[in-house]
Scaffold this active site. Structure first.
Site, PDB file in Angstrom:
ATOM      1  N   HIS A 166      -5.813 -38.718   2.096  1.00 37.96           N
ATOM      2  CA  HIS A 166      -6.960 -38.627   1.210  1.00 37.96           C
ATOM      3  C   HIS A 166      -7.023 -37.028   1.082  1.00 37.96           C
ATOM      4  O   HIS A 166      -7.464 -36.295   0.206  1.00 37.96           O
ATOM      5  CB  HIS A 166      -8.156 -39.098   2.021  1.00 37.96           C
ATOM      6  CG  HIS A 166      -9.423 -39.006   1.351  1.00 37.96           C
ATOM      7  ND1 HIS A 166     -10.114 -39.907   0.365  1.00 37.96           N
ATOM      8  CD2 HIS A 166     -10.393 -37.934   1.506  1.00 37.96           C
ATOM      9  CE1 HIS A 166     -11.267 -39.228  -0.073  1.00 37.96           C
ATOM     10  NE2 HIS A 166     -11.439 -38.072   0.853  1.00 37.96           N
ATOM     11  N   GLU A 167      -7.271 -36.299   2.294  1.00 42.13           N
ATOM     12  CA  GLU A 167      -7.403 -34.878   2.423  1.00 42.13           C
ATOM     13  C   GLU A 167      -6.128 -34.081   1.530  1.00 42.13           C
ATOM     14  O   GLU A 167      -6.556 -32.985   0.820  1.00 42.13           O
ATOM     15  CB  GLU A 167      -7.373 -34.328   3.827  1.00 42.13           C
ATOM     16  CG  GLU A 167      -8.609 -34.940   4.540  1.00 42.13           C
ATOM     17  CD  GLU A 167      -9.855 -34.730   3.736  1.00 42.13           C
ATOM     18  OE1 GLU A 167     -10.191 -33.842   3.181  1.00 42.13           O
ATOM     19  OE2 GLU A 167     -10.663 -35.796   3.786  1.00 42.13           O
ATOM     20  N   HIS A 170      -7.070 -34.047  -2.092  1.00 39.93           N
ATOM     21  CA  HIS A 170      -8.183 -32.935  -2.398  1.00 39.93           C
ATOM     22  C   HIS A 170      -7.389 -31.746  -2.733  1.00 39.93           C
ATOM     23  O   HIS A 170      -7.646 -30.799  -3.491  1.00 39.93           O
ATOM     24  CB  HIS A 170      -8.830 -32.770  -1.359  1.00 39.93           C
ATOM     25  CG  HIS A 170     -10.059 -33.786  -1.214  1.00 39.93           C
ATOM     26  ND1 HIS A 170     -10.739 -34.205  -2.474  1.00 39.93           N
ATOM     27  CD2 HIS A 170     -10.524 -34.700  -0.269  1.00 39.93           C
ATOM     28  CE1 HIS A 170     -11.671 -35.089  -2.126  1.00 39.93           C
ATOM     29  NE2 HIS A 170     -11.569 -35.384  -1.015  1.00 39.93           N
ATOM     30  N   GLU A 249     -14.220 -38.005  -4.933  1.00 37.31           N
ATOM     31  CA  GLU A 249     -13.847 -38.673  -3.597  1.00 37.31           C
ATOM     32  C   GLU A 249     -13.210 -39.977  -4.318  1.00 37.31           C
ATOM     33  O   GLU A 249     -12.242 -40.509  -3.481  1.00 37.31           O
ATOM     34  CB  GLU A 249     -15.437 -39.121  -3.032  1.00 37.31           C
ATOM     35  CG  GLU A 249     -15.722 -37.844  -2.098  1.00 37.31           C
ATOM     36  CD  GLU A 249     -14.920 -37.203  -1.412  1.00 37.31           C
ATOM     37  OE1 GLU A 249     -14.088 -37.928  -0.626  1.00 37.31           O
ATOM     38  OE2 GLU A 249     -14.872 -35.998  -1.131  1.00 37.31           O
TER      39      GLU A 249
END
Length: 331
Positions: A166-167, A170, A249
């Site tokens: 997930h990070e 980003h 998100e």
């Protein structure tokens, strides 16, 4: 949240949308500058000038002030880009995390980076029981993923992999760069807006027209219009900032599934961290970068993140994940 098919099309569309929103932030900055110029004209007027004269004077002021204002904003953003890692580290109390201290975390991150041909970000940790993580940095040598001790203790290996993915998403999507610009510009607008609000509240006498009738209430009207410009710019800048946070998100959750091929792991991680992510004493700008930001606003309008329930529902609907339900609280 969007299906894996066509994910990169959605990512590109979100980048274009984010670029337009960032451009809108800078336009709002000039709207606020016009409001400040009009407010200054009104405050220094003797009450005899009509509104039209005050407004045209403020427009002229903005024209010759635009170059230095632009230069100051550019310098502010450059400083933020240059020193954001140092500032975030101080604000969140992060510390370097060595491979010896967390070998499994390093291995998981390294494998994810190899699978996408990415340089491996630095790893840092916040020694807190809260369960959260965030990515930071504006260029490859700055990219960092920060996790909390609570997150490492709470999640199993597959869930940690989903959070790291997930990070990483980003970082791949340039979210951290976009949010850095947004936080810096909105920070200035909010600071000026608060100063003006306090100044007007303590100087209500400015609205008293001391003209001899020729001004026709020009000063009072100019102050009201100036305040309107400033507060509209302030409010819209916050809406844009929160809009940027919420949309990214969903895409990061989708990117995590695309990297790990395991939607259930992302769902399980979200379930476990729900309600446990608040970092005490950390500024709201840092919390907006986190995996989850428990802080929310009036009627969810100013919440910086979609709710955990909405994110899980999107993963179930579009990625075929299975929701185990809320994790029971520890006795």
């Amino acid at each position: 949240m969007l299906p894996a098919f066509g994910l990169y099309t959605h990512i590109q569309a979100n980048r274009r949308r984010s670029a337009l929103l960032i451009a809108g932030l800078f336009l709002l900055f000039y709207l606020m500058s016009l409001g400040l110029a009009l407010l200054l004209r009104a405050a220094t007027d003797d009450g005899s000038s009509p509104f039209e004269a005050l407004f045209l004077g403020a427009l002229r002021d903005c024209l010759w002030l635009s170059p230095p204002v632009t230069a100051l904003v550019a310098l502010w953003v450059w400083c933020g880009f240059r020193f954001n890692g140092f500032i975030l580290g101080l604000a969140a109390g992060t510390q370097p995390l060595t491979r010896r201290a967390a070998p499994r975390l390093y291995d998981l991150l390294q494998n994810l980076c190899i699978s996408r041909g990415m340089a491996m970000p630095q790893l840092r940790i916040v020694e807190t029981e809260a369960s959260n993580a965030f990515a930071s940095g504006t260029r490859p040598e700055q990219y960092t993923i920060t996790v909390t001790r609570g997150l490492l203790d709470l999640l199993d290996e597959r869930e940690l992999e989903a959070v790291l993915a997930h990070e990483l998403t980003h970082i791949r999507n340039d979210d951290v760069r976009t949010m850095t610009v947004a936080v810096l510009v909105v920070g200035v607008i909010s600071f000026v807006g608060e100063l003006v609000y306090r100044g007007l509240r303590e100087s209500s006498g400015l609205l008293d027209d001391s003209s001899d009738g020729k001004g026709g209430g020009g000063r009072a009207l100019a102050i009201l219009v100036a305040a309107l410009f400033i507060f509209v710019a302030w409010g819209l800048s916050l809406v844009i900032r929160f809009s940027l946070s919420r949309r990214r998100e969903y895409l990061a959750d989708a990117g995590a599934v695309e990297l790990t091929k395991n939607p259930d792991a992302m769902i399980a991680a979200l379930r476990k961290i729900a309600g446990k992510g608040e970092l005490e004493g950390v500024p709201s700008a840092v919390m907006e970068l986190c995996l989850d930001n428990p802080r929310s606003g009036f009627a969810d309008l100013f919440a910086t993140h979609p709710s955990i329930e909405d994110r899980i529902a999107a993963l179930v609907r579009h990625a075929g994940g299975r929701d185990p339900g809320a994790v029971p609280s520890a006795a």
